[in-house]
Design a protein around this motif. Structure first.
Motif, PDB file in Angstrom:
ATOM      1  N   LEU A 110      23.827 -37.368   6.286  1.00  0.00           N
ATOM      2  CA  LEU A 110      23.222 -38.719   6.715  1.00  0.00           C
ATOM      3  C   LEU A 110      21.761 -38.441   7.069  1.00  0.00           C
ATOM      4  CD1 LEU A 110      25.130 -40.658   9.204  1.00  0.00           C
ATOM      5  CD2 LEU A 110      23.889 -41.791   7.298  1.00  0.00           C
ATOM      6  N   PRO A 111      21.226 -37.186   7.362  1.00  0.00           N
ATOM      7  CA  PRO A 111      19.920 -37.127   7.758  1.00  0.00           C
ATOM      8  C   PRO A 111      19.069 -37.267   6.651  1.00  0.00           C
ATOM      9  CG  PRO A 111      21.258 -35.684   9.044  1.00  0.00           C
ATOM     10  CD  PRO A 111      22.003 -36.183   8.228  1.00  0.00           C
ATOM     11  N   ILE A 112      19.585 -36.872   5.436  1.00  0.00           N
ATOM     12  CA  ILE A 112      18.776 -36.576   4.275  1.00  0.00           C
ATOM     13  C   ILE A 112      19.510 -37.703   2.938  1.00  0.00           C
ATOM     14  CG2 ILE A 112      18.211 -34.245   4.319  1.00  0.00           C
ATOM     15  CD1 ILE A 112      20.568 -33.560   2.686  1.00  0.00           C
ATOM     16  N   ILE A 113      20.141 -38.741   3.651  1.00  0.00           N
ATOM     17  CA  ILE A 113      20.570 -39.542   2.436  1.00  0.00           C
ATOM     18  C   ILE A 113      19.700 -40.324   1.576  1.00  0.00           C
ATOM     19  CG2 ILE A 113      20.925 -41.505   3.950  1.00  0.00           C
ATOM     20  CD1 ILE A 113      23.841 -40.362   1.707  1.00  0.00           C
ATOM     21  N   LYS A 114      18.641 -40.638   2.214  1.00  0.00           N
ATOM     22  CA  LYS A 114      17.298 -41.325   1.411  1.00  0.00           C
ATOM     23  C   LYS A 114      17.041 -40.416   0.215  1.00  0.00           C
ATOM     24  CE  LYS A 114      15.912 -44.866   4.574  1.00  0.00           C
ATOM     25  NZ  LYS A 114      16.985 -44.549   5.610  1.00  0.00           N
ATOM     26  N   ASP A 115      16.822 -39.452   0.690  1.00  0.00           N
ATOM     27  CA  ASP A 115      16.391 -38.206  -0.363  1.00  0.00           C
ATOM     28  C   ASP A 115      17.185 -38.047  -1.242  1.00  0.00           C
ATOM     29  OD1 ASP A 115      13.979 -37.293   1.085  1.00  0.00           O
ATOM     30  OD2 ASP A 115      15.490 -36.822   2.744  1.00  0.00           O
ATOM     31  N   ILE A 116      18.622 -37.920  -0.887  1.00  0.00           N
ATOM     32  CA  ILE A 116      19.791 -37.551  -1.915  1.00  0.00           C
ATOM     33  C   ILE A 116      19.873 -38.643  -3.133  1.00  0.00           C
ATOM     34  CG2 ILE A 116      22.375 -37.516  -2.331  1.00  0.00           C
ATOM     35  CD1 ILE A 116      22.490 -36.322   0.454  1.00  0.00           C
ATOM     36  N   ILE A 117      19.584 -40.021  -2.363  1.00  0.00           N
ATOM     37  CA  ILE A 117      19.556 -41.016  -3.523  1.00  0.00           C
ATOM     38  C   ILE A 117      18.453 -40.913  -4.489  1.00  0.00           C
ATOM     39  CG2 ILE A 117      19.055 -43.738  -3.448  1.00  0.00           C
ATOM     40  CD1 ILE A 117      20.329 -43.741  -0.769  1.00  0.00           C
ATOM     41  N   TYR A 172      15.327 -28.962   3.390  1.00  0.00           N
ATOM     42  CA  TYR A 172      15.841 -29.343   2.106  1.00  0.00           C
ATOM     43  C   TYR A 172      14.841 -30.207   1.244  1.00  0.00           C
ATOM     44  CZ  TYR A 172      18.394 -32.835  -0.572  1.00  0.00           C
ATOM     45  OH  TYR A 172      18.886 -33.773  -1.666  1.00  0.00           O
ATOM     46  N   ARG A 173      13.769 -30.901   1.954  1.00  0.00           N
ATOM     47  CA  ARG A 173      12.868 -31.551   1.124  1.00  0.00           C
ATOM     48  C   ARG A 173      12.080 -30.814   0.295  1.00  0.00           C
ATOM     49  NH1 ARG A 173      12.666 -34.833   6.143  1.00  0.00           N
ATOM     50  NH2 ARG A 173      14.395 -36.300   5.826  1.00  0.00           N
ATOM     51  N   LYS A 174      11.648 -29.565   0.861  1.00  0.00           N
ATOM     52  CA  LYS A 174      10.996 -28.471   0.049  1.00  0.00           C
ATOM     53  C   LYS A 174      11.871 -27.694  -1.059  1.00  0.00           C
ATOM     54  CE  LYS A 174       8.038 -27.649   4.116  1.00  0.00           C
ATOM     55  NZ  LYS A 174       7.707 -26.659   4.921  1.00  0.00           N
ATOM     56  N   THR A 175      13.179 -27.790  -0.718  1.00  0.00           N
ATOM     57  CA  THR A 175      13.892 -26.781  -1.672  1.00  0.00           C
ATOM     58  C   THR A 175      14.906 -27.404  -2.353  1.00  0.00           C
ATOM     59  OG1 THR A 175      15.319 -26.359   0.521  1.00  0.00           O
ATOM     60  CG2 THR A 175      13.657 -24.853  -0.034  1.00  0.00           C
ATOM     61  N   GLY A 176      16.216 -27.577  -1.666  1.00  0.00           N
ATOM     62  CA  GLY A 176      17.349 -28.332  -2.490  1.00  0.00           C
ATOM     63  C   GLY A 176      16.983 -29.490  -3.017  1.00  0.00           C
ATOM     64  N   PHE A 177      16.059 -30.351  -2.118  1.00  0.00           N
ATOM     65  CA  PHE A 177      15.803 -31.845  -2.981  1.00  0.00           C
ATOM     66  C   PHE A 177      15.253 -31.539  -4.289  1.00  0.00           C
ATOM     67  CE2 PHE A 177      12.783 -34.877  -3.739  1.00  0.00           C
ATOM     68  CZ  PHE A 177      13.423 -35.953  -3.670  1.00  0.00           C
ATOM     69  N   LYS A 178      14.239 -30.627  -4.265  1.00  0.00           N
ATOM     70  CA  LYS A 178      13.512 -30.696  -5.450  1.00  0.00           C
ATOM     71  C   LYS A 178      14.317 -29.906  -6.754  1.00  0.00           C
ATOM     72  CE  LYS A 178       8.902 -30.089  -3.268  1.00  0.00           C
ATOM     73  NZ  LYS A 178       7.861 -29.176  -3.239  1.00  0.00           N
ATOM     74  N   VAL A 179      15.309 -29.108  -6.306  1.00  0.00           N
ATOM     75  CA  VAL A 179      16.150 -28.223  -6.993  1.00  0.00           C
ATOM     76  C   VAL A 179      16.978 -29.405  -7.695  1.00  0.00           C
ATOM     77  CG1 VAL A 179      17.942 -26.704  -7.362  1.00  0.00           C
ATOM     78  CG2 VAL A 179      16.051 -26.093  -6.168  1.00  0.00           C
ATOM     79  N   ALA A 180      17.786 -30.136  -6.830  1.00  0.00           N
ATOM     80  CA  ALA A 180      18.575 -31.177  -7.376  1.00  0.00           C
ATOM     81  C   ALA A 180      17.848 -32.066  -8.324  1.00  0.00           C
ATOM     82  CB  ALA A 180      19.109 -31.740  -6.000  1.00  0.00           C
ATOM     83  N   LYS A 181      16.724 -32.561  -7.901  1.00  0.00           N
ATOM     84  CA  LYS A 181      15.916 -33.705  -8.819  1.00  0.00           C
ATOM     85  C   LYS A 181      15.899 -33.036 -10.051  1.00  0.00           C
ATOM     86  CE  LYS A 181      12.415 -37.038  -8.182  1.00  0.00           C
ATOM     87  NZ  LYS A 181      11.420 -37.671  -7.591  1.00  0.00           N
TER      88      LYS A 181
END
Lengths: 346, 191
Positions: free
Chosen positions: A243-250, A214-223
């Motif tokens: 929950l496992p990615i909640i800090k990234d979602i924020i 997620y940090r390499k893909t969906g996170f960057k796309v979302a940001k």
């Protein structure tokens, strides 16, 4: 102590500001249920933007919840790319066969123009009618599929997983095309009167891909996508875990996250407290058979776990209440929020 | 590594001692939320390729296996079905894939192929309810084929499998193998 009841907009804005409003705000995310208001088929219902707007207005009056929901169904976006939709008598419409059959087709793929898509125009029409009716009293929630989620319909999940893991360059190409579409579509809804955009991003959920991916893909796309959307957004995992990615979602810049019934609402609230608000997480599938007592108990449990201090909106966990959930249960959700949701500070 | 241990006649030994335990572990981790669906998918897919190498579909070593079928009963969401097929193939089973056929057609194929266990994987609630129709037609035809269901609606409502008339449910691909074993009297696990 406040004696006057807040408007839905005031209630929602207060909770998003991490303060306690008069009562816990709740979003009944009703889509296909609207067809019952006019006793028509789901297909007929979604063919008429005025009917959809009228149903949203009448359901909000009936149940008293704190939003209008201009969402039709997920595959409507795919229709604008040349895909088709399959309708059912008692369930949400679903996308037909994928339209990307070979990953080599991606390089020649072009994002459709939102304003030239008849299907999307219907949503914009519904949104503008709702806006005319709501003024500034009731939030209108628009929806986009995230650029990272859309390929599950564009090419099918198995081929999409293969793409993510095995062809990162082509994956990036597809994300660029999808981002362009998603941002235009979100902003068109905001211009038509939507108050906020629900960013459906279930593939990012830790139920579907691991956090490191997620940090390499969906996170960057979302940001980068959320940065292009000119209004507030809510990130929805459509029943998936967050929950496992909640800090990234924020860190993506979203204002709200919707959690799954598979996660402890109190734990999610704790992680989000003072940073972003939490939406959720009633079980829409089980809701079909809830008794009135079950319903009250589940609503009370959710309020007990997440409402304190604001930053919470009660809702189902999937982003839509199934067609087969009876209106008696929906009504009981409303009644239970009114019974258990008043904040003591008010 | 697995292929280097293959001597020509120890395919089931490798499946039993290495592949099946690894997949079982992966299935357990998925069930607990410790790994994601994409990881279960990729692991099953890789194992399927390995097993196809050491135990081709046409191999005579595939004996005493129950005849299995799988379908989504009309649901276009195929990922769950694909994972279950990969997992069962990785454990040395053959599976008749009936795609997204409607119940009437699935029943016809079950009769043609003498399927003993039909697995149904759905994502959408309305297709989960198609199992009722499948069970009803099977019973009216006097078929003894067992139905195992799985997929998101069954996970979110653990009583749904009974409501739709399935014989059992499986939370994931790994569990489907255990459930097949139980329904077939315990004689169908990896040889």
């Amino acid at each position: 102590m406040s004696t006057e009841e807040m408007s839905s907009m005031e209630r929602v804005l207060t909770t998003l500001d991490h303060r306690e409003p008069d009562i816990v705000p709740y979003f009944l995310l009703l889509t296909t249920q609207g067809a019952k208001e006019f006793d028509v088929s789901i297909e007929k219902y979604f063919s008429d933007p005025e009917m959809v707007a009228s149903a949203q207005i009448s359901m909000q009056k009936k149940y008293g919840h704190d939003c209008y929901y201009s969402f039709y169904y997920a595959s409507l976006e795919l229709e604008s790319w040349g895909g088709n939709t399959v309708f059912y008598p008692d369930a949400s419409p679903n996308c037909g066969l994928p339209l990307i059959h070979d990953i080599n087709d991606i390089s020649s793929l072009e994002a459709p123009d939102v304003y030239e898509s008849p299907g999307l125009q219907k949503v914009l029409k519904t949104t503008s009618i709702l806006k005319e009716h709501a003024g500034t009293d009731i939030p209108i929630i628009g929806v986009v599929m995230s650029p990272f989620a859309l390929p599950s319909m564009q090419m099918g999940m198995d081929h999409y997983f293969d793409l993510i893991y095995e062809d990162p360059d082509i994956f990036e190409e597809l994300m660029d095309i999808n981002k362009q579409f998603c941002i235009q579509w979100a902003n068109a809804q905001l211009e038509a009167g939507a108050t906020a955009i629900c960013y459906f991003d279930p593939i990012s959920s830790s139920t579907i891909i691991p956090p490191e991916l997620y940090r390499k893909t969906g996170f960057k796309v979302a940001k980068s996508t959320l940065h292009g959307i000119k209004g507030p957004t809510a990130t929805h995992m459509a029943s998936g875990r967050c929950l496992p990615i909640i800090k990234d979602i924020i860190k993506t810049g979203t204002s709200i996250v919707c959690t799954s019934v598979l996660e402890d609402l109190a734990e999610v609230k704790k992680e989000c407290y003072g940073k972003i608000s939490v939406l959720g997480n009633l079980n829409g599938i089980k809701m079909r058979h809830w008794s009135l007592e079950d319903t009250e108990s589940k609503v009370k449990e959710a309020i007990d776990k997440a409402a304190s201090g604001g930053g919470y909106i009660l809702s189902d966990n999937h982003g839509e209440i199934p067609y087969t959930v009876p209106s008696s249960v929906i009504n009981e959700i409303s009644r239970s929020v009114r019974k258990w949701g008043y904040y003591r500070s008010n | 590594m697995i292929c280097s241990k293959f001597t020509g006649d120890n395919a089931f030994e490798l499946i039993r001692n290495i592949i099946a335990p690894a997949l079982e572990n992966i299935g357990d981790m998925w069930n607990c939320g410790e790994i994601a669906l994409s990881q279960e998918y990729m692991a099953s897919k890789m194992c399927e390729v390995i097993v196809e190498d050491i135990l081709p579909s046409e191999s005579s070593s595939r004996k005493n296996q129950p005849i299995l079928g799988i379908t989504t009963l009309g649901d276009e969401h195929m990922l769950g079905k694909r994972i279950v097929i990969s997992f069962l193939k990785s454990c040395g089973f053959d599976v008749h894939d009936y795609g997204d056929m409607a119940p009437e057609n699935v029943v016809r194929k079950i009769a043609e192929d003498n399927v003993q266990v039909i697995l149904v994987s759905t994502l959408m609630l309305n297709f989960a309810h198609e199992v009722k129709k499948l069970r009803s037609i099977l019973e009216s035809n006097g078929s003894g084929t067992k139905i195992i269901v799985g997929g998101a609606p069954f996970m979110f409502d653990p009583d749904l499998w009974r409501e739709v008339g399935a014989h059992a449910m499986a939370n994931d691909a790994t569990e489907s193998l255990d459930v097949i074993c139980k329904l077939m009297g315990g004689n169908t696990c990896v040889n």
